[in-house]
Design an enzyme around this catalytic site. Structure first.
Site, PDB file in Angstrom:
ATOM      1  N   THR A   1       0.803  -1.244   0.243  1.00 51.57           N
ATOM      2  CA  THR A   1      -0.105  -0.145  -0.402  1.00 51.57           C
ATOM      3  C   THR A   1       0.783   1.136   0.002  1.00 51.57           C
ATOM      4  OG1 THR A   1      -1.953  -0.728   1.419  1.00 51.57           O
ATOM      5  CG2 THR A   1      -1.920   0.913   1.399  1.00 51.57           C
ATOM      6  N   GLU A   2       0.671   2.211  -0.858  1.00 47.28           N
ATOM      7  CA  GLU A   2       1.004   3.173  -0.832  1.00 47.28           C
ATOM      8  C   GLU A   2       2.696   3.433  -1.008  1.00 47.28           C
ATOM      9  OE1 GLU A   2      -0.642   5.109  -1.866  1.00 47.28           O
ATOM     10  OE2 GLU A   2      -2.540   5.798  -1.181  1.00 47.28           O
ATOM     11  N   LEU A   3       3.222   1.695  -1.410  1.00 48.25           N
ATOM     12  CA  LEU A   3       4.681   1.669  -1.305  1.00 48.25           C
ATOM     13  C   LEU A   3       5.268   1.715   0.208  1.00 48.25           C
ATOM     14  CD1 LEU A   3       5.996   3.523  -4.926  1.00 48.25           C
ATOM     15  CD2 LEU A   3       4.736   1.013  -3.954  1.00 48.25           C
TER      16      LEU A   3
END
Lengths: 433, 447
Positions: A152-154
């Site tokens: 998630t979101e890197l």
């Protein structure tokens, strides 16, 4: 494919993130105890349909057409499980168009947490469970088995890398920020500091944001962008560009020329010789890692800080997250798949993102995505939902157990005794079939 | 640059926010090297800030008729940061027994100054001397002026003509409708540009039942002004839609809040863990009935909550009656009008401050609550909502939303702490210095 040929070339990995949260409906303090509905199906449907019409469908059609014309074009997608479920419910034609892309063989799908959650921050094996759910979903809808992961979101750290590698993935994406690179270039394939099996792709956030955020600000042209790419030194061999897929037609509307730009860029790349487009797993197969990369603290691609502060930066966010996490045991002891699913929908990172009280540019980005007038409304609404949900769960517990539930609780107790992670048991079960 | 400024009150003797605003603004304008001739109808003594002297009443004589008395004080304003630069505020007193915001009772005899707010500076040794001066004036002139406020504004205008002839200045700046006739008179006498500063309009004070005479004065003021300062976008919109003023002639200049020393904060014994506070005049404008209605709903969820109503005003009896009718008297605390330290005491026990104003041109009280560490809920119909992102905002008539917001703040500590933390940070940017810089630029554009 001629492997020896590609290794000397410079690779471009183009990765698009596809995600839509299940937004909450307005839920008052006075609604707590009504066991109401939490998700704004009407709004979620309307948004899914709008983004499908403006972005997903036309851009997918464009990519399909370009790939058929230039099979050298390679694209990587990560489609969150919450998005897939909503496509299935509201816009099945979007799912079909992704399937058509998957069938070309030029498109790779990444694994992520099914609910686009911050499960990596939760105790226990919720993280692993959600990854396996997502993997199953990708197989079901696109008939693919992902080998590369994006959180998630890197969000990334050495520890996350370890957990992802343990699940059998051999690559992961994160952001190419200075504080982990220490002067090195992001244009290489890196590997985990103590796991040779996990390769790391680092996003070039300058070049990515030039498209995703700054496209219309400085009149970006394909020629200008190609010139920037050509300015990259020849020995830097993996250029990772990553952005929201909604950039094309939703965040930036079609009349800005963004979709035309994408078409022009992909055509230009397909026609030149210096760069070759590749999927992440192709790069892992053909490129040797340049160096190891140590990331002791969490990083992400969000906000100036590039850490967890976009979701867990203030007291409200941490309080809301903790309250949600605390429900795990009660939820899991009930064995009601519907309840479990709704709890996981409440884990979607967007809910916490809306509660950020950051200012200036970052604050504006948060506000752009938020359906609430302020972070305070976002928090109040979420907490009211969570409290009602807790109430609902406690009501559940008062009902006498039926046999099936009693069995589930027993096996959960046994599992805990044996200390076998749930995800491992699930994996074991899937091998047997 | 010298500004002839017409006000109606000046600290410490003030009955509303106008005096505080004039104090904050003039103080910051002097830092911008602006000299100010400040005219008020009546000086009560103590119109001073530390290190400012009242001197020589006789230096600026104004003839306003044989039966009328006047006196002049010259105040040297050294200003903390501007030593060596010669700047000054001159306060000119025009004797009057008026108070500006008497709502619908302009024609009633005046017996005392109605006030709900607090004095800005504590009484000091110096002030005592000044009080003697007031007695003298009161004694001498109490019979000279009639009780009619509108008539007073006309007399004030006559004085203004006199002042405008005798003093040199570059621009005229008039605060609120009572001073508009004076501003116009000075404009006519001197041919200098006039700025009117709208701190509130008749529509804010009276809703739809506006006093036609007051409205006419306001309207003439905003029409004849060369430029208008509105304290918020909310007020600017009222001027555009209700007074048909060209938006281009109006600049929004938000009020500031003066930093307050927290060490002087008083505390009182806790009256409960959930205390919801209303502080303001009990008038139509402040929406006290919406507060009572929301309280009724909050008590369904928080039966132990307490509600403090601090302030007095026209609606006081009706509010008390309504609370009794709902059988909520045991949960309500009516403090009456509060001053200084007592306000701090109320803040010290408040869990949340609510301002459900129907129409609030700016609204400084929420910022004072924030300064005291109290999270705030304000109506969208307030100017302060435009400058404070870290407040919960609701429409004043939606008492369900208001009750909901109150319950949430009471229920979730992290909400309350985040509101407090962020809003305290934010008010550092809401300063009079900022307003003064903007207003000085406007002065320069006009002269």
């Amino acid at each position: 494919m001629n492997l020896s040929d590609t290794t000397t070339k410079q690779h471009i990995v183009l990765y698009f993130q596809v995600h839509q949260p299940r937004r909450l409906r307005p839920f008052r303090f006075f609604d707590i105890g009504t066991c109401g509905e939490y998700f704004d199906d009407k709004q979620n449907k309307a948004i899914a349909e709008r983004v499908a019409r403006q972005s997903y469908l036309p851009t997918n059609a464009l990519l399909l057409q370009l790939i058929r014309k230039y099979p050298k074009i390679k694209v990587v997608f990560s489609v969150s499980g919450v998005a897939i479920d909503q496509f299935k419910e509201y816009t099945p034609e979007v799912l079909d168009s992704f399937r058509a892309l998957a069938d070309t063989g030029c498109v790779e799908f990444l694994s992520e947490t099914d609910h686009h959650s911050l499960a990596c921050m939760m105790p226990g094996d919720e993280f692993e469970l959600q990854i396996l759910d997502h993997t199953a979903k990708l197989h079901e809808h696109f008939n693919v088995r992902p080998t590369v992961f994006r959180n998630t979101e890197l969000i990334y750290s050495d520890e996350i890398g370890r957990r992802v590698e343990a699940l059998g993935f051999n690559g992961i994406f994160t952001d190419g920020i200075e504080r982990i690179l220490h002067g090195r270039s992001p244009h290489h394939l890196y590997q985990h500091s103590d796991l040779g099996g996990l390769k790391i792709f680092l996003r070039n956030y300058h070049l990515s944001d030039d498209i995703a955020f700054r496209f219309s600000h400085h009149g970006l042209t394909v020629e200008k962008y190609m010139a920037w790419l050509n300015g990259i030194p020849h020995h830097e061999n993996v250029v990772t560009l990553a952005m929201d897929y909604e950039t094309f037609g939703e965040h930036q509307k079609a009349n800005t020329g963004i979709v035309k730009f994408l078409e022009g860029l992909l055509t230009a790349i397909a026609k030149q010789k210096r760069f070759v487009m590749a999927t992440a797993s192709e790069v892992i197969r053909t490129v040797k890692p340049h160096d190891t990369l140590s990331v002791p603290h969490y990083i992400s691609w969000a906000d100036q800080e590039r850490d967890l502060s976009a979701w867990l930066g203030n007291d409200m966010q941490r309080d809301a997250f903790d309250c949600m996490v605390r429900m795990e045991r009660d939820i899991k002891s009930i064995d009601d798949p519907d309840l479990l699913e709704r709890w996981r929908w409440l884990q979607t990172s967007d809910h916490f993102y809306y509660m950020s009280t950051k200012k200036n540019d970052d604050g504006n980005v948060h506000a752009y995505f938020s359906p609430y007038p302020s972070p305070y409304e976002a928090f109040m609404n979420y907490m009211n939902v969570l409290n009602d949900f807790s109430y609902q769960v406690s009501e559940h517990e008062r009902h006498p157990l039926n046999k099936q539930k009693a069995g589930a609780i027993r096996s959960e107790a046994e599992r805990r005794e044996l200390q076998v992670p749930t995800w491992a048991m699930n994996l074991q079960n899937s091998y047997e079939h | 640059m010298r500004v002839l400024m017409f006000g109606w009150e000046f600290p410490p003797h003030i009955s509303g926010g106008l005096g505080t605003a004039c104090y904050g603004l003039t103080k910051s304008l002097t830092k911008e090297n602006v000299d100010i001739l400040f005219v008020v109808p009546k000086l009560h003594g103590g119109e001073d800030v530390p290190r400012v002297d009242f001197i020589d009443a006789g230096k600026v004589p104004i003839k306003i008729g044989s039966h009328k008395e006047y006196t002049t004080h010259r105040i040297e304003e050294p200003g903390e940061e501007v030593s060596g630069v010669n700047i000054s505020i001159t306060t000119i007193e025009v004797e009057s027994v008026l108070s500006p915001y008497r709502s619908s009772r302009y024609h009633a005899p005046v017996t005392h100054m109605e006030s709900w707010s607090y004095t800005l500076e504590p009484t000091t040794h110096e002030v005592t001397q000044e009080v003697e001066v007031i007695d003298t004036f009161t004694h001498l002139f109490s019979g000279t002026y009639g009780p009619d406020l509108i008539e007073e504004t006309n007399r004030y205008a006559e004085v203004a003509t006199e002042i405008a002839r005798n003093f040199s200045f570059d621009i005229i700046h008039a605060h609120d409708w009572m001073t508009f006739p004076a501003g116009i008179a000075a404009q006519r006498a001197s041919n200098k540009p006039l700025i009117v500063h709208v701190h509130s309009t008749e529509f804010d004070r009276s809703g739809e039942y506006v006093d036609p005479k007051v409205y006419a004065i306001e309207r003439e003021g905003v029409e004849k002004a060369d430029h208008i300062l509105a304290v918020s976008k909310w007020t600017k919109d009222i001027l555009v839609y209700r007074y048909s003023i060209d938006a281009a002639k109006i600049s929004v200049s938000y009020n500031g809040i003066m930093p307050k020393d927290l060490k002087t904060t008083s505390v009182m014994p806790s009256i409960g863990s959930h205390v919801v506070t209303f502080l303001g005049r009990l008038t139509y404008q402040k929406g006290p009935f919406y507060f009572v209605e929301a309280a009724r709903k909050v008590l369904e969820k928080f039966p132990d909550a307490h509600f403090v109503v601090a302030g007095s005003g026209d609606l006081f009896p009706q509010v008390v009656e309504r609370v009794a009718q709902l059988k909520l008297s045991s949960r309500f605390h009516f403090t009456g009008f509060l001053k200084g330290e007592n306000i701090d005491k109320v803040w010290s026990v408040s869990s949340v401050y609510v301002m459900p104003s129907v129409s609030e041109p700016f609204g400084i009280t929420p910022l004072e609550a924030i300064q005291a560490g109290v999270p705030v809920i304000v109506s969208n119909q307030s100017g302060v909502a435009e400058v404070m992102p870290h407040a919960i905002k609701v429409d004043f008539w939606k008492t369900d939303d208001l009750a909901d917001a109150i319950c949430n703040v009471l229920a979730y500590e992290s909400l309350s702490t985040t509101l407090k933390k962020n809003s305290l940070k934010e008010i550092k940017n809401i300063t009079w210095d900022k307003a003064a810089k903007k207003i000085k630029t406007i002065y320069h554009e006009l002269i």
